[in-house]
Design a protein around this motif. Structure first.
Motif, short mmCIF file in Angstrom:
data_model
loop_
_atom_site.label_atom_id
_atom_site.label_comp_id
_atom_site.label_asym_id
_atom_site.label_seq_id
_atom_site.Cartn_x
_atom_site.Cartn_y
_atom_site.Cartn_z
N HIS A 1 8.73 76.49 30.97
CA HIS A 1 9.55 77.57 30.50
C HIS A 1 9.16 78.61 30.64
CE1 HIS A 1 12.45 74.89 28.40
NE2 HIS A 1 11.13 74.18 27.77
N SER A 2 9.51 79.46 32.07
CA SER A 2 8.79 80.89 31.93
C SER A 2 9.46 81.75 31.26
CB SER A 2 8.98 81.09 33.33
OG SER A 2 9.91 81.56 34.22
N SER A 3 8.73 83.41 30.93
CA SER A 3 9.03 84.47 30.47
C SER A 3 8.21 85.48 30.71
CB SER A 3 9.57 83.69 28.90
OG SER A 3 8.37 83.67 28.34
N GLU A 4 9.08 86.70 30.67
CA GLU A 4 8.55 87.80 30.50
C GLU A 4 7.62 87.91 29.62
OE1 GLU A 4 10.27 91.70 29.52
OE2 GLU A 4 10.44 91.58 32.16
N PHE B 1 4.69 86.58 34.27
CA PHE B 1 5.30 85.87 33.53
C PHE B 1 4.46 84.73 32.61
CE2 PHE B 1 8.45 88.24 36.29
CZ PHE B 1 9.28 87.49 35.53
#
Length: 170
Positions: free
Chosen positions: A142-145, A161
């Motif tokens: 998973h990637s997120s800001e 990220f």
């Protein structure tokens, strides 16, 4: 004629924990790459105080790759990968992936179930590496800001990220 097994053995890349003497070579590798350059002191500290969660790759007793990483105090089930460097002569040989597997197999990472890192949007090589590790362990990524551009001083650093791989079952 050279004995092929001796040639192959001498060209072998060995993975181990760094010693403080490896810190300078790690820094030198960074200065010849596109990685963010930290002070030489950072690599000495990582090699001395965080050697259990760092990896060096050596060929002919020379550092040709490294990982600096640590287990975050608030996340004992995670290892945060700060930086991965591979000498230009070794790229495309799977060294980074092998170093990550070595790190995850280490005693220090027995309780680790997640791999974390921050990656800029244009760093496709690192994104591909972490996607490969997720596939290798048959798990999610998973990637997120995480660190937005506006919190970095100056205008020279892209946003970062946060990538999280896991849960990892070893």
């Amino acid at each position: 004629m050279l004995n092929e097994s001796k040639v192959a053995a001498s060209d072998q890349v060995i993975f181990s924990k760094p010693s403080k003497e490896d810190g300078a070579a790690m820094w030198e590798l960074v200065t010849k790459s596109t990685l963010d350059t930290n002070s030489p002191y950072k690599y000495l500290l990582m090699s001395e105080y965080f050697s259990e969660t760092c990896v060096v790759a050596k060929q002919h007793n020379q550092v040709v790759g490294f990982i600096t990483a640590f287990i975050p105090p608030k996340r004992p089930d995670a290892v945060f990968v700060w930086q991965i460097g591979v000498d230009a002569s070794q790229r495309g040989k799977g060294i980074a992936s092998k170093m990550l597997h070595s790190l995850l197999a280490s005693d220090a990472c027995k309780a680790v179930r997640f791999v974390e890192a921050t990656i800029t949007p244009d760093n496709k090589a690192s994104q591909s590496l972490f996607q490969k590790i997720a596939r290798d362990f048959h798990t999610d990524i998973h990637s997120s800001e995480f660190f937005t551009k506006d919190i970095f001083p100056g205008d020279e650093h892209e946003e970062e990220f946060k990538f999280v791989i896991g849960p990892i079952n070893k």
